[in-house]
Design a protein around this motif. Sequence first.
Motif, PDB file in Angstrom:
ATOM      1  N   THR A 125      49.907  45.248  38.489  1.00  0.00           N
ATOM      2  CA  THR A 125      49.832  45.122  39.950  1.00  0.00           C
ATOM      3  C   THR A 125      48.557  45.750  40.490  1.00  0.00           C
ATOM      4  O   THR A 125      47.876  45.176  41.338  1.00  0.00           O
ATOM      5  CB  THR A 125      51.068  45.761  40.607  1.00  0.00           C
ATOM      6  OG1 THR A 125      52.239  45.107  40.111  1.00  0.00           O
ATOM      7  CG2 THR A 125      51.020  45.662  42.110  1.00  0.00           C
ATOM      8  N   VAL A 126      48.207  46.923  39.987  1.00  0.00           N
ATOM      9  CA  VAL A 126      46.980  47.598  40.426  1.00  0.00           C
ATOM     10  C   VAL A 126      45.758  46.755  40.076  1.00  0.00           C
ATOM     11  O   VAL A 126      44.858  46.570  40.910  1.00  0.00           O
ATOM     12  CB  VAL A 126      46.881  49.007  39.795  1.00  0.00           C
ATOM     13  CG1 VAL A 126      45.496  49.607  39.988  1.00  0.00           C
ATOM     14  CG2 VAL A 126      47.939  49.928  40.370  1.00  0.00           C
ATOM     15  N   VAL A 127      45.725  46.222  38.856  1.00  0.00           N
ATOM     16  CA  VAL A 127      44.581  45.412  38.434  1.00  0.00           C
ATOM     17  C   VAL A 127      44.473  44.150  39.294  1.00  0.00           C
ATOM     18  O   VAL A 127      43.378  43.800  39.760  1.00  0.00           O
ATOM     19  CB  VAL A 127      44.702  45.039  36.933  1.00  0.00           C
ATOM     20  CG1 VAL A 127      43.675  44.009  36.534  1.00  0.00           C
ATOM     21  CG2 VAL A 127      44.558  46.289  36.078  1.00  0.00           C
ATOM     22  N   LEU A 128      45.586  43.463  39.531  1.00  0.00           N
ATOM     23  CA  LEU A 128      45.547  42.266  40.366  1.00  0.00           C
ATOM     24  C   LEU A 128      45.115  42.572  41.794  1.00  0.00           C
ATOM     25  O   LEU A 128      44.349  41.811  42.398  1.00  0.00           O
ATOM     26  CB  LEU A 128      46.921  41.590  40.377  1.00  0.00           C
ATOM     27  CG  LEU A 128      47.289  40.818  39.113  1.00  0.00           C
ATOM     28  CD1 LEU A 128      48.737  40.360  39.157  1.00  0.00           C
ATOM     29  CD2 LEU A 128      46.346  39.638  38.918  1.00  0.00           C
ATOM     30  N   ASP A 129      45.597  43.693  42.336  1.00  0.00           N
ATOM     31  CA  ASP A 129      45.177  44.092  43.675  1.00  0.00           C
ATOM     32  C   ASP A 129      43.673  44.311  43.761  1.00  0.00           C
ATOM     33  O   ASP A 129      43.021  43.921  44.718  1.00  0.00           O
ATOM     34  CB  ASP A 129      45.923  45.344  44.130  1.00  0.00           C
ATOM     35  CG  ASP A 129      47.365  45.084  44.492  1.00  0.00           C
ATOM     36  OD1 ASP A 129      47.746  43.895  44.653  1.00  0.00           O
ATOM     37  OD2 ASP A 129      48.145  46.061  44.612  1.00  0.00           O
ATOM     38  N   ARG A 130      43.102  44.937  42.740  1.00  0.00           N
ATOM     39  CA  ARG A 130      41.661  45.196  42.750  1.00  0.00           C
ATOM     40  C   ARG A 130      40.861  43.926  42.563  1.00  0.00           C
ATOM     41  O   ARG A 130      39.770  43.791  43.096  1.00  0.00           O
ATOM     42  CB  ARG A 130      41.319  46.227  41.682  1.00  0.00           C
ATOM     43  CG  ARG A 130      41.819  47.598  42.044  1.00  0.00           C
ATOM     44  CD  ARG A 130      41.328  48.658  41.155  1.00  0.00           C
ATOM     45  NE  ARG A 130      41.874  49.931  41.574  1.00  0.00           N
ATOM     46  CZ  ARG A 130      41.694  51.045  40.924  1.00  0.00           C
ATOM     47  NH1 ARG A 130      41.004  51.060  39.813  1.00  0.00           N
ATOM     48  NH2 ARG A 130      42.228  52.167  41.372  1.00  0.00           N
ATOM     49  N   LEU A 131      41.389  42.999  41.766  1.00  0.00           N
ATOM     50  CA  LEU A 131      40.677  41.747  41.542  1.00  0.00           C
ATOM     51  C   LEU A 131      40.691  40.841  42.767  1.00  0.00           C
ATOM     52  O   LEU A 131      39.787  40.024  42.953  1.00  0.00           O
ATOM     53  CB  LEU A 131      41.279  41.002  40.349  1.00  0.00           C
ATOM     54  CG  LEU A 131      41.013  41.610  38.976  1.00  0.00           C
ATOM     55  CD1 LEU A 131      41.793  40.854  37.898  1.00  0.00           C
ATOM     56  CD2 LEU A 131      39.524  41.616  38.654  1.00  0.00           C
ATOM     57  N   THR A 132      41.720  40.957  43.578  1.00  0.00           N
ATOM     58  CA  THR A 132      41.847  40.082  44.748  1.00  0.00           C
ATOM     59  C   THR A 132      41.254  40.689  46.010  1.00  0.00           C
ATOM     60  O   THR A 132      41.214  40.019  47.036  1.00  0.00           O
ATOM     61  CB  THR A 132      43.320  39.696  44.999  1.00  0.00           C
ATOM     62  OG1 THR A 132      44.088  40.882  45.192  1.00  0.00           O
ATOM     63  CG2 THR A 132      43.866  38.890  43.838  1.00  0.00           C
ATOM     64  N   ASP A 133      40.828  41.925  45.951  1.00  0.00           N
ATOM     65  CA  ASP A 133      40.225  42.565  47.144  1.00  0.00           C
ATOM     66  C   ASP A 133      38.778  42.210  47.298  1.00  0.00           C
ATOM     67  O   ASP A 133      38.044  41.894  46.487  1.00  0.00           O
ATOM     68  CB  ASP A 133      40.361  44.089  47.067  1.00  0.00           C
ATOM     69  CG  ASP A 133      41.769  44.525  47.412  1.00  0.00           C
ATOM     70  OD1 ASP A 133      42.516  43.730  47.999  1.00  0.00           O
ATOM     71  OD2 ASP A 133      42.099  45.672  47.077  1.00  0.00           O
TER      72      ASP A 133
END
Length: 93
Positions: free
Chosen positions: A85-93
């Motif tokens: 979840t953290v990785v996906l959040d950073r990739l989509t920001d």
Amino acid sequence: MVPLDGQLRATWMLLEGALHIPQGRVLLSWTPAGEGRMDVTARLGLAGGEVLLAVWPGLCGEWSDVVRPTVAEVTELHAALRLATVVLDRLTD
């Protein structure tokens, strides 16, 4: 997370009033079920509240070996999902 030596880390606490299970933690509770048996229940803390994880009715003797695999798998799965979840959040920001 369950350490590599297979031991479960535990914190003892009294059940008084409302209890909040921290996210990713598992709360085990057990009650006598007669004749040396225990009913064991596991609940998982999530961001939105807690969920019933498992119930083991009528366990006898040393029951931690029965409970440990479920607790270990769920704890590790929760940690992996949080990381994803953290990785996906950073990739989509």
